[in-house]
Design a protein around this motif. Structure first.
Motif, PDB file in Angstrom:
ATOM      1  N   PHE A 182       0.829  -1.214   0.000  1.00  0.00           N
ATOM      2  CA  PHE A 182       0.000   0.000   0.000  1.00  0.00           C
ATOM      3  C   PHE A 182       0.860   1.259   0.000  1.00  0.00           C
ATOM      4  O   PHE A 182       0.401   2.322  -0.439  1.00  0.00           O
ATOM      5  CB  PHE A 182      -0.938   0.000   1.198  1.00  0.00           C
ATOM      6  CG  PHE A 182      -2.285  -0.610   0.918  1.00  0.00           C
ATOM      7  CD1 PHE A 182      -3.145  -0.040  -0.008  1.00  0.00           C
ATOM      8  CD2 PHE A 182      -2.704  -1.755   1.590  1.00  0.00           C
ATOM      9  CE1 PHE A 182      -4.385  -0.591  -0.276  1.00  0.00           C
ATOM     10  CE2 PHE A 182      -3.952  -2.315   1.331  1.00  0.00           C
ATOM     11  CZ  PHE A 182      -4.794  -1.731   0.392  1.00  0.00           C
ATOM     12  N   ALA A 183       2.088   1.162   0.501  1.00  0.00           N
ATOM     13  CA  ALA A 183       2.980   2.322   0.475  1.00  0.00           C
ATOM     14  C   ALA A 183       3.308   2.738  -0.957  1.00  0.00           C
ATOM     15  O   ALA A 183       3.744   3.874  -1.191  1.00  0.00           O
ATOM     16  CB  ALA A 183       4.264   2.010   1.238  1.00  0.00           C
ATOM     17  N   GLU A 184       3.101   1.817  -1.912  1.00  0.00           N
ATOM     18  CA  GLU A 184       3.299   2.144  -3.323  1.00  0.00           C
ATOM     19  C   GLU A 184       2.124   2.962  -3.872  1.00  0.00           C
ATOM     20  O   GLU A 184       2.198   3.495  -4.977  1.00  0.00           O
ATOM     21  CB  GLU A 184       3.437   0.851  -4.139  1.00  0.00           C
ATOM     22  CG  GLU A 184       4.527  -0.098  -3.673  1.00  0.00           C
ATOM     23  CD  GLU A 184       5.896   0.347  -4.139  1.00  0.00           C
ATOM     24  OE1 GLU A 184       5.976   1.155  -5.076  1.00  0.00           O
ATOM     25  OE2 GLU A 184       6.895  -0.118  -3.545  1.00  0.00           O
ATOM     26  N   VAL A 185       1.036   3.024  -3.090  1.00  0.00           N
ATOM     27  CA  VAL A 185      -0.193   3.676  -3.562  1.00  0.00           C
ATOM     28  C   VAL A 185      -0.339   5.075  -2.981  1.00  0.00           C
ATOM     29  O   VAL A 185      -0.502   6.062  -3.691  1.00  0.00           O
ATOM     30  CB  VAL A 185      -1.423   2.814  -3.212  1.00  0.00           C
ATOM     31  CG1 VAL A 185      -2.709   3.496  -3.654  1.00  0.00           C
ATOM     32  CG2 VAL A 185      -1.298   1.436  -3.845  1.00  0.00           C
ATOM     33  N   ASP A 186      -0.312   5.178  -1.634  1.00  0.00           N
ATOM     34  CA  ASP A 186      -0.473   6.467  -0.958  1.00  0.00           C
ATOM     35  C   ASP A 186       0.024   6.332   0.466  1.00  0.00           C
ATOM     36  O   ASP A 186       0.543   5.280   0.866  1.00  0.00           O
ATOM     37  CB  ASP A 186      -1.936   6.932  -0.997  1.00  0.00           C
ATOM     38  CG  ASP A 186      -2.898   5.934  -0.374  1.00  0.00           C
ATOM     39  OD1 ASP A 186      -2.489   5.220   0.575  1.00  0.00           O
ATOM     40  OD2 ASP A 186      -4.057   5.839  -0.820  1.00  0.00           O
ATOM     41  N   LEU A 187      -0.125   7.395   1.240  1.00  0.00           N
ATOM     42  CA  LEU A 187       0.347   7.404   2.621  1.00  0.00           C
ATOM     43  C   LEU A 187      -0.774   7.163   3.635  1.00  0.00           C
ATOM     44  O   LEU A 187      -0.538   7.232   4.842  1.00  0.00           O
ATOM     45  CB  LEU A 187       1.036   8.744   2.927  1.00  0.00           C
ATOM     46  CG  LEU A 187       2.278   9.058   2.078  1.00  0.00           C
ATOM     47  CD1 LEU A 187       2.831  10.423   2.456  1.00  0.00           C
ATOM     48  CD2 LEU A 187       3.338   7.979   2.246  1.00  0.00           C
ATOM     49  N   ALA A 188      -1.974   6.903   3.167  1.00  0.00           N
ATOM     50  CA  ALA A 188      -3.103   6.667   4.067  1.00  0.00           C
ATOM     51  C   ALA A 188      -2.950   5.316   4.775  1.00  0.00           C
ATOM     52  O   ALA A 188      -2.368   4.381   4.221  1.00  0.00           O
ATOM     53  CB  ALA A 188      -4.417   6.700   3.281  1.00  0.00           C
ATOM     54  N   GLY A 250      -8.811   3.488  -7.227  1.00  0.00           N
ATOM     55  CA  GLY A 250      -9.021   3.524  -8.666  1.00  0.00           C
ATOM     56  C   GLY A 250      -8.252   2.410  -9.352  1.00  0.00           C
ATOM     57  O   GLY A 250      -7.455   1.685  -8.741  1.00  0.00           O
ATOM     58  N   LYS A 251      -8.464   2.294 -10.646  1.00  0.00           N
ATOM     59  CA  LYS A 251      -7.837   1.228 -11.426  1.00  0.00           C
ATOM     60  C   LYS A 251      -6.314   1.327 -11.377  1.00  0.00           C
ATOM     61  O   LYS A 251      -5.614   0.323 -11.177  1.00  0.00           O
ATOM     62  CB  LYS A 251      -8.325   1.296 -12.872  1.00  0.00           C
ATOM     63  CG  LYS A 251      -7.800   0.178 -13.759  1.00  0.00           C
ATOM     64  CD  LYS A 251      -8.385   0.274 -15.154  1.00  0.00           C
ATOM     65  CE  LYS A 251      -7.837  -0.838 -16.044  1.00  0.00           C
ATOM     66  NZ  LYS A 251      -8.404  -0.752 -17.430  1.00  0.00           N
ATOM     67  N   ASP A 252      -5.784   2.527 -11.528  1.00  0.00           N
ATOM     68  CA  ASP A 252      -4.335   2.707 -11.518  1.00  0.00           C
ATOM     69  C   ASP A 252      -3.756   2.417 -10.133  1.00  0.00           C
ATOM     70  O   ASP A 252      -2.696   1.781 -10.012  1.00  0.00           O
ATOM     71  CB  ASP A 252      -3.978   4.132 -11.950  1.00  0.00           C
ATOM     72  CG  ASP A 252      -4.261   4.388 -13.421  1.00  0.00           C
ATOM     73  OD1 ASP A 252      -4.414   3.402 -14.171  1.00  0.00           O
ATOM     74  OD2 ASP A 252      -4.348   5.569 -13.804  1.00  0.00           O
ATOM     75  N   ALA A 253      -4.438   2.876  -9.073  1.00  0.00           N
ATOM     76  CA  ALA A 253      -3.957   2.643  -7.713  1.00  0.00           C
ATOM     77  C   ALA A 253      -3.982   1.154  -7.387  1.00  0.00           C
ATOM     78  O   ALA A 253      -3.056   0.631  -6.743  1.00  0.00           O
ATOM     79  CB  ALA A 253      -4.804   3.425  -6.718  1.00  0.00           C
ATOM     80  N   TYR A 254      -5.021   0.469  -7.845  1.00  0.00           N
ATOM     81  CA  TYR A 254      -5.108  -0.976  -7.585  1.00  0.00           C
ATOM     82  C   TYR A 254      -3.988  -1.711  -8.314  1.00  0.00           C
ATOM     83  O   TYR A 254      -3.411  -2.673  -7.775  1.00  0.00           O
ATOM     84  CB  TYR A 254      -6.477  -1.495  -8.027  1.00  0.00           C
ATOM     85  CG  TYR A 254      -6.765  -2.919  -7.581  1.00  0.00           C
ATOM     86  CD1 TYR A 254      -7.017  -3.209  -6.246  1.00  0.00           C
ATOM     87  CD2 TYR A 254      -6.762  -3.969  -8.497  1.00  0.00           C
ATOM     88  CE1 TYR A 254      -7.278  -4.504  -5.828  1.00  0.00           C
ATOM     89  CE2 TYR A 254      -7.020  -5.270  -8.092  1.00  0.00           C
ATOM     90  CZ  TYR A 254      -7.272  -5.530  -6.755  1.00  0.00           C
ATOM     91  OH  TYR A 254      -7.515  -6.815  -6.350  1.00  0.00           O
ATOM     92  N   ALA A 259       1.212  -4.525  -8.006  1.00  0.00           N
ATOM     93  CA  ALA A 259       2.625  -4.519  -8.385  1.00  0.00           C
ATOM     94  C   ALA A 259       3.504  -4.515  -7.137  1.00  0.00           C
ATOM     95  O   ALA A 259       4.563  -5.168  -7.101  1.00  0.00           O
ATOM     96  CB  ALA A 259       2.930  -3.300  -9.254  1.00  0.00           C
ATOM     97  N   GLY A 260       3.065  -3.789  -6.093  1.00  0.00           N
ATOM     98  CA  GLY A 260       3.806  -3.777  -4.836  1.00  0.00           C
ATOM     99  C   GLY A 260       3.852  -5.147  -4.182  1.00  0.00           C
ATOM    100  O   GLY A 260       4.858  -5.516  -3.564  1.00  0.00           O
TER     101      GLY A 260
END
Length: 307
Positions: A182-188, A250-254, A259-260
């Motif tokens: 999830f760190a590859e996606v955002d900081l939440a 979203g699709k890109d975040a998923y 990938a992470g």
């Protein structure tokens, strides 16, 4: 409810109403039952090493009730009370017992005060009298509560003197691979910041329990596909944090999330998910002071010699 001496601690900003929503569909969380059952089995092995003969057992956070008949079998003369904060889970537990004919069978074979009952309530605010149960059992429920110190205080309140508490919950290294992905996606925050075993030990002492015993082990579950790993993580309950990211990925975040995870694939080609499992047990000792604050001093009188 007994209030701890120090101000209540937040393990995390958990939204209890959201916890109830996340567990409102028993089918949604059923995929992770394999892990709950495995940890329950290991708890039962530990319980067999402790000599207790309870007449009333409380299963705190009973879910759909799979531990209730096991506890009843272990202690056939006891009344077993299943408690959960989710009305849907209590309804499912009742339904499972009715479907199996368990309630009718227990009613025929056991004394009037034994059997299985159900109650929907917050673990930190139980509608039970003081000194009401002999054994509190709780499997993978404590980490869903924002104030575990208040839960311990409440369990201490309802236990009889000499009563036993036995529980399991997740520790800080749980879902570490998912947090890294999830760190590859955002900081939440996307997973709970689980409480350390030693902090729980301190809270048990503060609540009045005697010489708590804490231990920990790590269980690793492996997967071929990231989608199955994520499905099991959701089935364990999800994210009830008030500070969670609002809305779906979203699709890109998923895609970045997957990938992470793929970056962490092991040499054997498997994806891994770590669970740090904390086990604890402690007894409720005899009080050292009266309700008015006066010290209680106990004397062991010498035995008379036998003739």
């Amino acid at each position: 409810m007994q209030v701890p001496a120090k101000p209540p601690k937040l393990s995390a900003p958990i939204d209890l109403d959201l916890v109830r929503q996340l567990f409102a569909d028993p089918a949604r969380v059923a995929e992770a039952d394999f892990l709950r059952r495995e940890i329950a089995s290991r708890m039962h092995e530990r319980l067999q090493l402790v000599k207790v003969n309870p007449l009333r057992v409380l299963d705190a956070g009973c879910g759909t009730g799979p531990d209730l008949p096991v506890l009843q079998k272990s202690y056939p003369a006891a009344q077993v009370l299943g408690v959960d904060t989710s009305p849907a889970m209590i309804a499912a537990a009742r339904g499972q017992a009715a479907k199996s004919g368990l309630s009718q069978l227990i009613g025929k074979l056991l004394p009037a005060k034994s059997g299985i009952d159900y109650l929907c309530a917050d673990m930190a605010d139980l509608p039970l009298a003081r000194h009401n149960v002999d054994l509190v059992w709780s499997n993978l429920a404590l980490h869903w509560h924002p104030q575990p110190d208040r839960v311990f205080a409440e369990w201490h309140r309802v236990l009889k003197v000499g009563g036993l508490l036995m529980f399991s919950c997740f520790g800080p290294d749980t879902l570490q691979e998912l947090r890294a992905a999830f760190a590859e996606v955002d900081l939440a925050p996307h997973t709970l910041p689980f409480v350390d075993m030693h902090d729980f030990g301190d809270q048990l002492v503060e609540a009045g329990f005697a010489e708590p015993v804490m231990d920990m082990e790590k269980i690793t579950v492996t997967y071929d596909h990231a989608d199955k790993l994520l499905a099991d993580a959701r089935a364990l309950g999800g994210n009830p944090l008030q500070s969670r990211r609002k809305g779906l990925l979203g699709k890109d975040a998923y895609a970045r999330l997957k990938a992470g995870l793929e970056k962490q694939r092991r040499a054997d080609g498997k994806l891994a998910l770590t669970f740090e499992v904390i086990y604890g047990h402690a007894f409720r000792p005899a009080p050292r002071v009266t309700s008015s604050g006066e010290a209680i001093i106990r004397f062991d009188l010498p035995r008379k010699p036998k003739n």
